[in-house]
Write a protein that holds these residues in place. Sequence first.
Motif, mmCIF file in Angstrom:
data_model
loop_
_atom_site.group_PDB
_atom_site.id
_atom_site.type_symbol
_atom_site.label_atom_id
_atom_site.label_comp_id
_atom_site.label_asym_id
_atom_site.label_seq_id
_atom_site.Cartn_x
_atom_site.Cartn_y
_atom_site.Cartn_z
ATOM 1 N N TRP A 32 0.795 -1.113 0.047
ATOM 2 C CA TRP A 32 0.015 -0.010 0.005
ATOM 3 C C TRP A 32 0.909 1.423 0.030
ATOM 4 N N GLU A 33 0.329 2.303 -0.828
ATOM 5 C CA GLU A 33 1.064 3.614 -0.668
ATOM 6 C C GLU A 33 0.006 4.675 -0.212
ATOM 7 N N LEU A 41 4.365 11.153 -2.100
ATOM 8 C CA LEU A 41 4.211 9.681 -1.495
ATOM 9 C C LEU A 41 4.549 10.256 0.221
ATOM 10 N N ARG A 43 3.605 7.646 2.744
ATOM 11 C CA ARG A 43 4.012 6.305 3.542
ATOM 12 C C ARG A 43 3.753 5.099 2.553
ATOM 13 N N SER A 44 4.759 4.217 2.925
ATOM 14 C CA SER A 44 4.546 2.962 2.180
ATOM 15 C C SER A 44 4.888 1.638 3.073
#
Length: 72
Positions: A32-33, A41, A43-44
């Motif tokens: 998930w991103e 972006l 958080r991943s």
Amino acid sequence: MVENHQERSPFYENGLPRFKGEYLKGEMHGPWEFFRKDGSLMRSGEFNQGVQIGIWRTFDRSGKLVSEKNLD
């Protein structure tokens, strides 16, 4: 009816995505991103049927890695 349940659109008002990822049996699953309103972006990481697993990374608006946390 579920009280205090708030559905979130996968998109901000400006049309950019809030998040990208897949579901398995209604739970977040796999990579998930999560994005900011400006499209950067934030958080991943990965989920295993709704549970955060592995390494989660947080980035600043320029894309620089700010933190990394291992949830295993």
